[in-house]
Design a protein around this motif. Structure first.
Motif, PDB file in Angstrom:
ATOM      1  N   ASP A  45      22.478 138.948  88.758  1.00  0.00           N
ATOM      2  CA  ASP A  45      21.617 138.208  89.680  1.00  0.00           C
ATOM      3  C   ASP A  45      21.898 136.717  89.533  1.00  0.00           C
ATOM      4  O   ASP A  45      21.676 136.147  88.466  1.00  0.00           O
ATOM      5  CB  ASP A  45      20.141 138.482  89.377  1.00  0.00           C
ATOM      6  N   LEU A  46      22.374 136.107  90.617  1.00  0.00           N
ATOM      7  CA  LEU A  46      22.667 134.672  90.630  1.00  0.00           C
ATOM      8  C   LEU A  46      22.179 134.037  91.927  1.00  0.00           C
ATOM      9  O   LEU A  46      22.947 133.401  92.652  1.00  0.00           O
ATOM     10  CB  LEU A  46      24.180 134.441  90.469  1.00  0.00           C
ATOM     11  N   PRO A  47      20.884 134.183  92.245  1.00  0.00           N
ATOM     12  CA  PRO A  47      20.399 133.606  93.503  1.00  0.00           C
ATOM     13  C   PRO A  47      20.471 132.087  93.497  1.00  0.00           C
ATOM     14  O   PRO A  47      20.249 131.450  92.472  1.00  0.00           O
ATOM     15  CB  PRO A  47      18.945 134.085  93.581  1.00  0.00           C
ATOM     16  N   GLY A  48      20.820 131.529  94.635  1.00  0.00           N
ATOM     17  CA  GLY A  48      20.887 130.077  94.769  1.00  0.00           C
ATOM     18  C   GLY A  48      22.119 129.447  94.172  1.00  0.00           C
ATOM     19  O   GLY A  48      22.217 128.227  94.086  1.00  0.00           O
ATOM     20  N   VAL A  49      23.082 130.267  93.769  1.00  0.00           N
ATOM     21  CA  VAL A  49      24.319 129.751  93.178  1.00  0.00           C
ATOM     22  C   VAL A  49      25.405 129.731  94.250  1.00  0.00           C
ATOM     23  O   VAL A  49      25.603 130.712  94.970  1.00  0.00           O
ATOM     24  CB  VAL A  49      24.753 130.633  91.981  1.00  0.00           C
ATOM     25  N   ASP A  50      26.086 128.597  94.369  1.00  0.00           N
ATOM     26  CA  ASP A  50      27.207 128.469  95.304  1.00  0.00           C
ATOM     27  C   ASP A  50      28.354 129.348  94.800  1.00  0.00           C
ATOM     28  O   ASP A  50      28.754 129.239  93.636  1.00  0.00           O
ATOM     29  CB  ASP A  50      27.644 127.006  95.370  1.00  0.00           C
ATOM     30  N   TYR A 107      30.555 138.634  96.010  1.00  0.00           N
ATOM     31  CA  TYR A 107      29.276 137.924  95.885  1.00  0.00           C
ATOM     32  C   TYR A 107      28.577 137.957  97.231  1.00  0.00           C
ATOM     33  O   TYR A 107      29.113 137.467  98.227  1.00  0.00           O
ATOM     34  CB  TYR A 107      29.527 136.481  95.435  1.00  0.00           C
ATOM     35  N   GLU A 108      27.395 138.562  97.266  1.00  0.00           N
ATOM     36  CA  GLU A 108      26.634 138.644  98.505  1.00  0.00           C
ATOM     37  C   GLU A 108      25.153 138.712  98.181  1.00  0.00           C
ATOM     38  O   GLU A 108      24.744 139.433  97.260  1.00  0.00           O
ATOM     39  CB  GLU A 108      27.045 139.886  99.297  1.00  0.00           C
ATOM     40  N   GLY A 109      24.365 137.945  98.913  1.00  0.00           N
ATOM     41  CA  GLY A 109      22.922 137.972  98.744  1.00  0.00           C
ATOM     42  C   GLY A 109      22.463 137.552  97.354  1.00  0.00           C
ATOM     43  O   GLY A 109      21.454 138.054  96.862  1.00  0.00           O
ATOM     44  N   GLY A 110      23.223 136.659  96.702  1.00  0.00           N
ATOM     45  CA  GLY A 110      22.843 136.194  95.373  1.00  0.00           C
ATOM     46  C   GLY A 110      23.186 137.147  94.248  1.00  0.00           C
ATOM     47  O   GLY A 110      22.744 136.969  93.118  1.00  0.00           O
ATOM     48  N   VAL A 111      23.991 138.177  94.555  1.00  0.00           N
ATOM     49  CA  VAL A 111      24.379 139.158  93.536  1.00  0.00           C
ATOM     50  C   VAL A 111      25.901 139.156  93.400  1.00  0.00           C
ATOM     51  O   VAL A 111      26.629 139.340  94.379  1.00  0.00           O
ATOM     52  CB  VAL A 111      23.891 140.577  93.905  1.00  0.00           C
ATOM     53  N   LEU A 112      26.371 138.940  92.169  1.00  0.00           N
ATOM     54  CA  LEU A 112      27.794 139.051  91.859  1.00  0.00           C
ATOM     55  C   LEU A 112      28.040 140.483  91.408  1.00  0.00           C
ATOM     56  O   LEU A 112      27.435 140.944  90.434  1.00  0.00           O
ATOM     57  CB  LEU A 112      28.186 138.076  90.743  1.00  0.00           C
ATOM     58  N   ALA A 113      28.887 141.208  92.135  1.00  0.00           N
ATOM     59  CA  ALA A 113      29.158 142.611  91.847  1.00  0.00           C
ATOM     60  C   ALA A 113      30.601 142.787  91.391  1.00  0.00           C
ATOM     61  O   ALA A 113      31.526 142.330  92.066  1.00  0.00           O
ATOM     62  CB  ALA A 113      28.894 143.467  93.079  1.00  0.00           C
TER      63      ALA A 113
END
Length: 140
Positions: A45-50, A107-113
């Protein structure tokens, strides 16, 4: 002066820093990991991360994820500041059963998969059992 010591105070302080984080050292990025068939999945979870601030490296069997959530540009007085900002970093120590040469990431929707395939040598396989004449030929 005699000081009373509490052996659990230091442990409590370290636990709070690890899970709650501080402004200088943000908390750890939450992660889920699971295996589905021949693929190992990891989500951070990385919301708000460029997405351009995310750095993903692999060396041997260690995957390192670094990301930055920049400080607010405004000098406005904050009323609440519960979302940590700064540099986030996390390392995953992967076993030899995963193929780190073929990791894919999105990376989509603040999630790095991440998707990490299981290495060929670690996949289940059938072994032929020799009997009778075949066994004698192997032992000869």
């Amino acid at each position: 002066m005699l000081m009373r010591t509490d052996p659990f105070r230091e442990l409590d302080r370290l636990t709070q820093q690890m899970f709650d984080g501080t402004l200088a050292h943000p908390s750890v990025m939450p992660m889920d990991a699971w295996r589905d068939g021949d693929t190992f999945h990891v989500e951070f979870d990385l919301p708000g991360v460029d997405p351009d601030s995310i750095d993903l490296d692999v060396e041997h069997n260690i995957v390192t994820v670094k990301a930055v959530r920049p400080p607010r540009a405004s000098d406005a007085a904050l009323i609440a500041a519960e979302r940590p900002r700064g540099l986030f970093s996390r390392q995953l120590f992967l076993g030899d059963s995963l193929d780190t040469d073929h990791i894919t990431a999105g990376y989509e929707g603040g999630v790095l998969a991440l998707q990490i395939p299981v290495a060929e040598h670690a996949k289940p396989r059938k072994i032929t059992i020799s009997t009778g004449e075949n066994l004698q030929a192997i032992n000869a």
